[in-house]
Design a protein around this motif. Structure first.
Motif, short mmCIF file in Angstrom:
data_model
loop_
_atom_site.label_atom_id
_atom_site.label_comp_id
_atom_site.label_asym_id
_atom_site.label_seq_id
_atom_site.Cartn_x
_atom_site.Cartn_y
_atom_site.Cartn_z
N THR A 54 0.15 2.29 9.22
CA THR A 54 1.55 1.89 9.40
C THR A 54 1.61 0.60 10.22
O THR A 54 2.26 -0.37 9.84
CB THR A 54 2.33 3.02 10.09
OG1 THR A 54 2.36 4.15 9.22
CG2 THR A 54 3.76 2.59 10.42
N GLN A 55 0.91 0.61 11.34
CA GLN A 55 0.90 -0.55 12.23
C GLN A 55 0.14 -1.72 11.61
O GLN A 55 0.60 -2.87 11.66
CB GLN A 55 0.26 -0.14 13.55
CG GLN A 55 0.17 -1.26 14.57
CD GLN A 55 -0.27 -0.74 15.92
OE1 GLN A 55 0.12 0.34 16.34
NE2 GLN A 55 -1.08 -1.52 16.61
N PHE A 56 -1.01 -1.45 11.02
CA PHE A 56 -1.89 -2.48 10.46
C PHE A 56 -1.18 -3.30 9.38
O PHE A 56 -1.43 -4.49 9.23
CB PHE A 56 -3.13 -1.79 9.90
CG PHE A 56 -4.29 -2.68 9.55
CD1 PHE A 56 -4.89 -3.49 10.50
CD2 PHE A 56 -4.83 -2.67 8.27
CE1 PHE A 56 -5.99 -4.29 10.18
CE2 PHE A 56 -5.92 -3.46 7.94
CZ PHE A 56 -6.51 -4.27 8.91
N PHE A 57 -0.30 -2.66 8.64
CA PHE A 57 0.39 -3.34 7.54
C PHE A 57 1.80 -3.79 7.89
O PHE A 57 2.57 -4.15 7.02
CB PHE A 57 0.36 -2.49 6.28
CG PHE A 57 -1.04 -2.33 5.75
CD1 PHE A 57 -1.81 -3.45 5.49
CD2 PHE A 57 -1.61 -1.09 5.58
CE1 PHE A 57 -3.12 -3.33 5.04
CE2 PHE A 57 -2.91 -0.96 5.14
CZ PHE A 57 -3.67 -2.08 4.86
N GLY A 58 2.11 -3.82 9.20
CA GLY A 58 3.34 -4.44 9.65
C GLY A 58 4.51 -3.52 9.91
O GLY A 58 5.62 -3.98 10.13
N GLY A 59 4.25 -2.21 9.89
CA GLY A 59 5.31 -1.27 10.22
C GLY A 59 5.39 -1.07 11.73
O GLY A 59 4.81 -1.83 12.50
N PRO A 60 6.10 -0.04 12.15
CA PRO A 60 6.23 0.23 13.58
C PRO A 60 4.85 0.41 14.24
O PRO A 60 3.93 0.93 13.60
CB PRO A 60 7.03 1.53 13.63
CG PRO A 60 7.66 1.68 12.29
CD PRO A 60 6.79 0.94 11.32
N PRO A 61 4.70 0.00 15.49
CA PRO A 61 3.41 0.08 16.19
C PRO A 61 3.08 1.50 16.66
O PRO A 61 2.81 1.74 17.83
CB PRO A 61 3.59 -0.90 17.35
CG PRO A 61 5.05 -0.82 17.67
CD PRO A 61 5.74 -0.64 16.33
N LEU A 62 3.09 2.44 15.74
CA LEU A 62 2.90 3.85 16.07
C LEU A 62 1.54 4.13 16.71
O LEU A 62 1.45 4.93 17.64
CB LEU A 62 3.06 4.71 14.81
CG LEU A 62 4.38 4.57 14.05
CD1 LEU A 62 4.35 5.45 12.81
CD2 LEU A 62 5.56 4.89 14.95
N PHE A 63 0.51 3.50 16.21
CA PHE A 63 -0.83 3.75 16.75
C PHE A 63 -0.90 3.32 18.21
O PHE A 63 -1.32 4.09 19.07
CB PHE A 63 -1.91 3.04 15.92
CG PHE A 63 -3.30 3.47 16.28
CD1 PHE A 63 -3.93 4.49 15.59
CD2 PHE A 63 -3.99 2.87 17.32
CE1 PHE A 63 -5.21 4.91 15.92
CE2 PHE A 63 -5.27 3.27 17.67
CZ PHE A 63 -5.88 4.29 16.97
N SER A 64 -0.49 2.10 18.49
CA SER A 64 -0.55 1.58 19.86
C SER A 64 0.34 2.38 20.80
O SER A 64 -0.04 2.62 21.95
CB SER A 64 -0.14 0.11 19.90
OG SER A 64 -1.11 -0.69 19.24
#
Length: 126
Positions: A54-64
């Protein structure tokens, strides 16, 4: 917040990421080259992958937000990632992108980006 014009937004957001992750781990769970480095229960692994992609492809920074800086190479060092396992991982991901019906040019862009990442994760010679 999604980045306008991101791959995440272009492929359909959370639904598309979910389809990719589900199709991917269905393959990982039975791939003889990958089984040794993945847990038997892939539920948590798939959840983390969803956050990351999600984060890697420009979505919300959920992982971080949940886990801090991705530091993917460091997180993968405990696992023996050989060129053969990299190739197996990419094979599963390529098939997952197809099953999830991710269209070009996004499919190619995703696969190229993940190929660079998979190359960076290798840490063990054959």
């Amino acid at each position: 917040m999604n980045r306008p014009g991101s791959i995440y937004e272009a492929i359909g957001g959370a639904d598309a990421i979910h389809r990719i992750v589900q199709a991917f781990y269905k393959r990982v769970g039975v791939h003889p080259k990958l089984i040794p480095i993945f847990p038997e229960d892939l539920t948590e692994t798939a959840r983390k992958q969803t956050l990351f992609l999600t984060q890697f492809f420009g979505g919300p920074p959920l992982f971080s937000e949940e886990r801090g800086h991705p530091m993917m190479r460091r997180r993968h060092l405990p696992f023996e990632i050989t060129p053969t396992r990299r190739d197996a991982w990419l094979e599963c991901m390529n098939e997952a992108l197809e099953e999830a019906e991710i269209e070009d040019p996004y499919r190619t862009a995703i696969f190229e980006k993940l190929t660079l990442t998979a190359n960076h994760m290798m840490n063990t010679p054959e």
